[in-house]
Design an enzyme around this catalytic site. Sequence first.
Site, PDB file in Angstrom:
ATOM      1  N   GLY A   1       5.502   1.591   0.983  1.00 44.93           N
ATOM      2  CA  GLY A   1       5.851   1.533   2.402  1.00 44.93           C
ATOM      3  C   GLY A   1       5.417   0.193   2.957  1.00 44.93           C
TER       4      GLY A   1
ATOM      5  N   MET B   1       3.417  -2.578   5.589  1.00 46.85           N
ATOM      6  CA  MET B   1       2.028  -2.679   6.059  1.00 46.85           C
ATOM      7  C   MET B   1       1.842  -1.728   7.236  1.00 46.85           C
ATOM      8  SD  MET B   1       1.043  -6.700   5.908  1.00 46.85           S
ATOM      9  CE  MET B   1      -0.572  -6.472   6.633  1.00 46.85           C
TER      10      MET B   1
ATOM     11  N   LYS C   1      -0.882   3.462   3.459  1.00 42.88           N
ATOM     12  CA  LYS C   1      -0.974   3.524   1.997  1.00 42.88           C
ATOM     13  C   LYS C   1      -2.437   3.569   1.541  1.00 42.88           C
ATOM     14  CE  LYS C   1       1.370  -0.295   1.361  1.00 42.88           C
ATOM     15  NZ  LYS C   1       1.578  -0.630   2.784  1.00 42.88           N
TER      16      LYS C   1
ATOM     17  N   GLU D   1      -2.816  -2.432  -3.325  1.00 49.15           N
ATOM     18  CA  GLU D   1      -2.064  -3.697  -3.208  1.00 49.15           C
ATOM     19  C   GLU D   1      -1.536  -4.186  -4.553  1.00 49.15           C
ATOM     20  OE1 GLU D   1      -1.570  -5.070  -0.202  1.00 49.15           O
ATOM     21  OE2 GLU D   1      -3.405  -4.952   1.007  1.00 49.15           O
TER      22      GLU D   1
ATOM     23  N   CYS E   1       9.582  -0.340  19.343  1.00 50.96           N
ATOM     24  CA  CYS E   1      10.315   0.780  19.955  1.00 50.96           C
ATOM     25  C   CYS E   1       9.750   2.154  19.621  1.00 50.96           C
ATOM     26  CB  CYS E   1      11.791   0.716  19.550  1.00 50.96           C
ATOM     27  SG  CYS E   1      12.067   1.190  17.838  1.00 50.96           S
TER      28      CYS E   1
ATOM     29  N   CYS F   1      10.959  -1.296  12.758  1.00 52.73           N
ATOM     30  CA  CYS F   1      12.021  -0.432  12.235  1.00 52.73           C
ATOM     31  C   CYS F   1      13.204  -1.295  11.807  1.00 52.73           C
ATOM     32  CB  CYS F   1      12.444   0.592  13.285  1.00 52.73           C
ATOM     33  SG  CYS F   1      13.418  -0.143  14.605  1.00 52.73           S
TER      34      CYS F   1
HETATM   35  P1  ADP Z   1      -1.425   0.183   4.700  1.00 54.89           P
HETATM   36  O1  ADP Z   1      -2.359   0.309   3.519  1.00 54.89           O
HETATM   37  O2  ADP Z   1      -0.085   0.823   4.468  1.00 54.89           O
HETATM   38  O3  ADP Z   1      -1.284  -1.231   5.227  1.00 54.89           O
HETATM   39  P2  ADP Z   1      -3.597   1.444   6.147  1.00 54.89           P
HETATM   40  O4  ADP Z   1      -3.891   2.721   5.425  1.00 54.89           O
HETATM   41  O5  ADP Z   1      -4.492   0.274   5.884  1.00 54.89           O
HETATM   42  O6  ADP Z   1      -2.059   1.032   5.897  1.00 54.89           O
HETATM   43  O7  ADP Z   1      -3.636   1.661   7.724  1.00 54.89           O
HETATM   44  C1  ADP Z   1      -2.970   2.730   8.374  1.00 54.89           C
HETATM   45  C2  ADP Z   1      -3.539   2.851   9.788  1.00 54.89           C
HETATM   46  O8  ADP Z   1      -3.198   1.694  10.528  1.00 54.89           O
HETATM   47  C3  ADP Z   1      -2.990   3.988  10.616  1.00 54.89           C
HETATM   48  O9  ADP Z   1      -3.647   5.200  10.369  1.00 54.89           O
HETATM   49  C4  ADP Z   1      -3.273   3.510  12.031  1.00 54.89           C
HETATM   50  O10 ADP Z   1      -4.587   3.834  12.419  1.00 54.89           O
HETATM   51  C5  ADP Z   1      -3.215   2.005  11.916  1.00 54.89           C
HETATM   52  N1  ADP Z   1      -2.020   1.365  12.506  1.00 54.89           N
HETATM   53  C6  ADP Z   1      -2.025   0.159  13.143  1.00 54.89           C
HETATM   54  N2  ADP Z   1      -0.778  -0.203  13.507  1.00 54.89           N
HETATM   55  C7  ADP Z   1       0.057   0.771  13.100  1.00 54.89           C
HETATM   56  C8  ADP Z   1       1.489   0.983  13.173  1.00 54.89           C
HETATM   57  N3  ADP Z   1       2.296   0.078  13.747  1.00 54.89           N
HETATM   58  N4  ADP Z   1       1.991   2.106  12.623  1.00 54.89           N
HETATM   59  C9  ADP Z   1       1.170   3.015  12.051  1.00 54.89           C
HETATM   60  N5  ADP Z   1      -0.165   2.887  11.954  1.00 54.89           N
HETATM   61  C10 ADP Z   1      -0.732   1.777  12.445  1.00 54.89           C
HETATM   62 ZN    ZN Z   2      12.037  -0.598  16.446  1.00 58.25          ZN
END
Ligand code: ADP
Ligand code: ZN
Length: 212
Positions: free
Chosen positions: A16, A18, A22, A90, A149, A178
């Site tokens: 997915g 950032m 994940k 990562e 959005c 999105c």
């Molecule tokens: P990834 O490893 O996919 O980058 P993380 O597990 O580090 O994601 O972080 C997920 C967390 O980031 C969510 O639980 C939320 O608290 C925070 N967050 C910050 N911005 C967003 C966003 N735009 N959409 C969803 N979660 C977000």
């Molecule tokens: Zn959007």
Amino acid sequence: MDIVKGNMGWIEVIVGPMFSGKSEELIRRLRRAEIARQRVQIFKPVIDQRYAVNEIVSHSGLGIRSDNVRTAVEVLERVEPRTEVIGIDEGQFLGEQLVEVCMQLADMGKRVIVTGLDTDYLGRPFEPIPRLLAVAEEITKLLAICVRCGNPAVHTQRLVASEELIVVGASGTYEARCRRCFEPQLAHEKVEAEKKSASEGVTEKARTATAS
Ligand code: ADP
Ligand code: ZN
């Protein structure tokens, strides 16, 4: 995964954009394995130094200890024979051999859980993750929330002027967007704008120099 007989290994991949959760999901699965008293080893690429050194930390601040590695082959070298579960965060930064390494570990009877970006800042498949998906037993695709959005976000929007494939950073450098709000050309436009303003700066200097 249910119904796994004997000590058969397998590969789980969590993908997915950032901010999609994940790392959180990886930490959750690894914590549960530890509660089940399984032997767990956790790795992350040294390239990602955000927040902590020997720890995987999610954007929400959740953490779990981990070992730094530079390549997937290093994971293979560091895995101990008794380890049952291997977490890799990562994965897109560990090189092309990630796929072969995960397959070897699974063939050795280990449960391998890998997270990674499935697309890059231009929305293109981000190798080697797509190849890893092809050989995985289980795939989880998470979505973030579009900061524009509020819809489910599949893309990682780069906000800074760089066209390198790998630019490490979190909020301020990237945001979740999105399909509709994603602007893949934005990074290129920013680079062009910087070039233009730099050359205008040079022209301006030259003009001042001639005038004086
Ligand atoms: P990834 O490893 O996919 O980058 P993380 O597990 O580090 O994601 O972080 C997920 C967390 O980031 C969510 O639980 C939320 O608290 C925070 N967050 C910050 N911005 C967003 C966003 N735009 N959409 C969803 N979660 C977000
Ligand atoms: Zn959007």
